[in-house]
Motif scaffolding. Structure first.
Motif, PDB file in Angstrom:
ATOM      1  N   ARG A 112      60.742-131.557  86.255  1.00 36.27           N
ATOM      2  CA  ARG A 112      60.052-132.582  87.308  1.00 36.27           C
ATOM      3  C   ARG A 112      59.326-131.492  88.423  1.00 36.27           C
ATOM      4  NH1 ARG A 112      63.324-136.807  90.318  1.00 36.27           N
ATOM      5  NH2 ARG A 112      64.336-137.286  88.386  1.00 36.27           N
ATOM      6  N   PRO A 113      58.263-131.797  88.875  1.00 39.28           N
ATOM      7  CA  PRO A 113      57.753-131.224  89.925  1.00 39.28           C
ATOM      8  C   PRO A 113      58.586-131.016  90.959  1.00 39.28           C
ATOM      9  CG  PRO A 113      55.999-132.644  88.868  1.00 39.28           C
ATOM     10  CD  PRO A 113      57.444-133.166  88.315  1.00 39.28           C
ATOM     11  N   LYS A 114      58.759-129.867  91.633  1.00 39.96           N
ATOM     12  CA  LYS A 114      59.530-129.658  92.840  1.00 39.96           C
ATOM     13  C   LYS A 114      58.682-129.259  93.943  1.00 39.96           C
ATOM     14  CE  LYS A 114      61.762-126.440  90.236  1.00 39.96           C
ATOM     15  NZ  LYS A 114      60.898-126.893  88.807  1.00 39.96           N
ATOM     16  N   VAL A 115      59.137-129.865  95.090  1.00 41.10           N
ATOM     17  CA  VAL A 115      58.781-129.190  96.323  1.00 41.10           C
ATOM     18  C   VAL A 115      59.913-128.657  97.088  1.00 41.10           C
ATOM     19  CG1 VAL A 115      57.954-130.048  98.631  1.00 41.10           C
ATOM     20  CG2 VAL A 115      57.319-131.293  96.856  1.00 41.10           C
ATOM     21  N   GLY A 116      59.553-127.184  97.537  1.00 46.24           N
ATOM     22  CA  GLY A 116      60.543-126.585  98.249  1.00 46.24           C
ATOM     23  C   GLY A 116      60.341-126.590  99.662  1.00 46.24           C
ATOM     24  N   VAL A 117      61.522-126.992 100.322  1.00 50.75           N
ATOM     25  CA  VAL A 117      61.836-127.296 101.716  1.00 50.75           C
ATOM     26  C   VAL A 117      62.766-126.286 102.293  1.00 50.75           C
ATOM     27  CG1 VAL A 117      62.453-128.679 103.435  1.00 50.75           C
ATOM     28  CG2 VAL A 117      61.373-129.767 101.199  1.00 50.75           C
ATOM     29  N   PHE A 118      62.050-125.100 102.938  1.00 57.86           N
ATOM     30  CA  PHE A 118      62.987-124.161 103.457  1.00 57.86           C
ATOM     31  C   PHE A 118      62.628-123.599 104.819  1.00 57.86           C
ATOM     32  CE2 PHE A 118      61.733-123.282  98.781  1.00 57.86           C
ATOM     33  CZ  PHE A 118      63.266-123.401  98.240  1.00 57.86           C
ATOM     34  N   HIS A 119      63.748-122.792 105.522  1.00 63.95           N
ATOM     35  CA  HIS A 119      63.719-122.465 106.859  1.00 63.95           C
ATOM     36  C   HIS A 119      64.078-121.064 106.783  1.00 63.95           C
ATOM     37  CE1 HIS A 119      66.207-122.340 110.760  1.00 63.95           C
ATOM     38  NE2 HIS A 119      64.983-122.259 111.063  1.00 63.95           N
TER      39      HIS A 119
END
Length: 315
Positions: A118-125
């Motif tokens: 599935r398409p993935k969105v990366g949410v990183f800090h």
């Protein structure tokens, strides 16, 4: 906590729920990382990770606001959070940013393998945001990226800013090496965090979550140790600026949102890089926040992120 038990901050009522599913992913050597699934399995998939020395569970005040709408896949970097300590202990060679980049690629593939493509969105800090842009430029894998206070120093950064970052990284490395590695209790560590200036703006209870999710019980003892040993944390700080200057945002293969700390606020951890001149990035900063902005103003961070995703993702 890092052994798989619930993290509970009674001070503000934060309770990190048990994951819907967990998967241990072997990496290319003798260690592994544990994926955790939270949220709504039918929603858009977000992959989340953390800054140097922390854990993704510590960001619960932020990602809990996303759980109703998104399929959340959490993971900690090697030698952090839920993951096993280095084997053999003291092996620093595999604990570096180059290895983290390869690990992230394997994590992406494992997410598709275990939870369906599935398409993935990366949410990183911070550290994980830096790794994400380096990894994305090499092999892609994310439909979009949301980077909170990413530690990047693109070409054109003023020399005085580079010098300030270099001095800050040196101070952070030295500070990490002086840090105690073991504690008699989680509360003792939490008290130490609460008295430290970098954490003074956090939402109530967040310091307790940090303490509970960055310590592990020492087997056979009543004491606790940092999941990420001080020498390991220091090693990443020492590498940070070199890799920050290696980032080429022009090579990013997907829409990218950068959400920074307030560059006008006197920093208590590291200075935030003002990315407003990088037209290729969609950039905002959260007023009156510092480097731990997701734990200082989680609702505002979510607002900026959702605004970007609504404009970017199909449907």
């Amino acid at each position: 906590m890092s052994s798989g038990r619930q993290a509970v901050s009674r001070r503000a009522g934060w309770v990190v729920p048990e994951p819907l599913a967990t998967v241990d992913v072997p990496l290319d050597d003798s260690t592994s990382v544990t994926l955790r699934r939270h949220g709504n399995p039918e929603g858009t998939r977000l992959v989340l990770s953390h800054a140097n020395g922390l854990s993704t569970d510590a960001y619960y005040p932020f990602w809990s606001l996303l759980a109703d709408r998104f399929d959340l896949i959490l993971y900690d970097f090697r030698n952090h959070g839920w993951n096993p300590p280095a084997d053999p202990p003291g092996d620093l060679e595999a604990h570096d940013i180059e290895t983290f980049i390869r690990d992230m690629e394997q994590v992406e593939q494992a997410i598709d393998r275990h939870f369906g493509e599935r398409p993935k969105v990366g949410v990183f800090h911070s550290m994980s945001a830096q790794v994400a842009v380096l990894q994305a430029a090499r092999s892609g894998g994310f439909q979009a990226l949301v980077l909170f206070d990413p530690f990047i120093c693109p070409p054109g950064c003023a020399p005085q800013h580079v010098a300030a970052l270099e001095a800050t990284m040196r101070q952070l490395a030295e500070g990490a090496r002086r840090r105690r590695e073991t504690f008699t209790s989680v509360e003792a560590f939490a008290e130490r965090i609460r008295s430290a200036r970098p954490f003074e703006r956090l939402v109530p209870g967040a310091t307790d979550l940090i303490a509970m999710t960055t310590l592990r019980r020492i087997p056979g003892e009543t004491r606790y140790a940092l999941c990420c040993p001080p020498e390991y944390e220091a090693r990443i700080y020492e590498q940070g600026l070199r890799w920050a200057m290696a980032v080429n945002v022009d090579n990013l293969p997907c829409p990218t949102k950068a959400i920074g700390a307030d560059p006008t606020v006197q920093h208590s951890f590291m200075p935030s890089v003002d990315l407003s001149e990088l037209l290729i990035l969609d950039y905002d900063f959260v007023p009156e926040t510092t480097h731990l902005l997701q734990l200082e103003a989680p609702g505002v961070c979510v607002h900026f992120m959702l605004e970007f995703l609504t404009q970017t993702l199909p449907g």
